[in-house]
Design a protein around this motif. Structure first.
Motif, short mmCIF file in Angstrom:
data_model
loop_
_atom_site.label_atom_id
_atom_site.label_comp_id
_atom_site.label_asym_id
_atom_site.label_seq_id
_atom_site.Cartn_x
_atom_site.Cartn_y
_atom_site.Cartn_z
N ILE A 8 0.87 -1.17 0.00
CA ILE A 8 0.00 0.00 0.00
C ILE A 8 0.91 1.22 0.00
O ILE A 8 1.85 1.30 0.81
N ARG A 9 0.65 2.16 -0.88
CA ARG A 9 1.41 3.41 -0.95
C ARG A 9 0.45 4.57 -0.70
O ARG A 9 -0.67 4.57 -1.22
N PHE A 10 0.92 5.57 0.04
CA PHE A 10 0.01 6.67 0.38
C PHE A 10 0.77 7.94 0.70
O PHE A 10 1.97 7.92 1.02
N GLY A 11 0.05 9.06 0.60
CA GLY A 11 0.60 10.38 0.93
C GLY A 11 -0.53 11.39 0.83
O GLY A 11 -1.70 11.03 0.76
N ILE A 12 -0.17 12.69 0.80
CA ILE A 12 -1.19 13.74 0.69
C ILE A 12 -0.93 14.58 -0.56
O ILE A 12 0.18 14.60 -1.09
N SER A 87 2.56 21.29 4.82
CA SER A 87 3.84 21.90 4.45
C SER A 87 4.74 20.96 3.67
O SER A 87 5.67 21.41 2.99
N VAL A 88 4.49 19.64 3.75
CA VAL A 88 5.38 18.70 3.07
C VAL A 88 4.89 18.34 1.67
O VAL A 88 5.53 17.53 0.98
N ALA A 89 3.80 18.92 1.22
CA ALA A 89 3.30 18.67 -0.14
C ALA A 89 3.99 19.64 -1.09
O ALA A 89 3.48 20.71 -1.40
N THR A 90 5.18 19.26 -1.56
CA THR A 90 6.00 20.15 -2.38
C THR A 90 6.42 19.53 -3.71
O THR A 90 7.09 20.19 -4.51
N GLY A 204 8.10 16.39 8.21
CA GLY A 204 8.06 17.82 8.38
C GLY A 204 9.14 18.52 7.59
O GLY A 204 10.06 17.89 7.06
N LYS A 205 9.02 19.84 7.49
CA LYS A 205 10.07 20.66 6.90
C LYS A 205 10.86 21.27 8.05
O LYS A 205 10.31 21.59 9.10
N PHE A 206 12.16 21.42 7.85
CA PHE A 206 13.05 21.84 8.91
C PHE A 206 13.61 23.24 8.66
O PHE A 206 13.73 23.69 7.52
N SER A 207 13.95 23.90 9.76
CA SER A 207 14.75 25.12 9.71
C SER A 207 16.01 24.84 10.52
O SER A 207 16.04 23.94 11.35
#
Length: 217
Positions: A8-12, A87-90, A204-207
């Motif tokens: 199964i593969r998944f994401g947003i 934020s991770v949908a890039t 997540g995205k990092f700083s």
């Protein structure tokens, strides 16, 4: 006869852009599950072994080990939760043809993908959390030796506040991270423990702060 799905593969997806996808695949000989994130397939994986001793390995080194949790309700074990915020949908490239993408709006709460292990006799016409949580069905695969199924469902909700400390990277790596952060492409995954003790992974995205990297879910 059609070949039964073994993964199964998944994401947003947000406004036509997607996150990196996760893949859950079933063992061929033993009732085990293996979980990996797109982009880290060669570097890290999660193994949910039939023995009940589960682990996360990074670069072939076992960095976390835990024991299979007790059933959340009779017949259903919440094995993992994988959380993704908008934020991770890039990514603009198409996902794998079999991937199930949950489409959300830019102001939506994070999506939590819950991976359940179901004992034989589970209601295959429904799915965990359908009524109680309003969860969305993502996919279901059979486990080896006819010992049950794995079902992935998704629901939306806030991420509980928390904190994490990261070791300072080497200077050269730190400069690479700073450059990626400036471009908005410093993407990572952090392991956490959910309120009920289930192991979780947060994309997540990092700083990069003076004290080290910090996650921005």
């Amino acid at each position: 006869m059609a070949r039964r799905a073994s993964d199964i593969r998944f994401g947003i997806e947000v406004d036509g852009k997607r996150s990196r996808c996760w893949r859950v695949r079933a063992g061929a000989r033993l009732p085990e599950l293996y979980v990996e994130r797109e982009g880290l397939e060669r570097a890290a994986h999660i193994s949910l072994h039939a023995s009940g001793r589960w682990h996360l390995k990074v670069e072939r080194n076992q960095v976390r080990q835990w024991v299979r949790p007790t059933e959340l309700t009779p017949g259903y074990t919440r094995a993992l939760v994988i959380s993704q915020s908008v934020s991770v949908a890039t990514i603009e490239l198409a996902a794998h043809p079999t991937a199930k993408l949950i489409c959300v709006t830019p102001d939506s709460e994070p999506v939590h993908f819950n991976i359940f292990i179901e004992r034989p006799g589970a209601n295959l016409h429904g799915w965990p959390g359908k009524n109680a949580m309003g969860s969305t069905f993502v996919g279901r695969i059979e486990l080896a030796n006819d010992v049950g199924t794995c079902c992935v469902v998704a629901h939306q909700g806030p991420i509980q506040p928390g904190s994490a400390n990261f070791p300072a990277p080497a200077p050269a790596v730190r400069e690479q991270m700073k450059e990626a952060a400036r471009d908005g492409h410093l993407y990572g995954t952090v392991m956490f423990k959910a309120d009920d003790g289930t192991a979780g992974f947060l994309d997540g995205k990092f700083s990069v702060e003076p004290s080290g990297p910090s996650v921005q879910p």
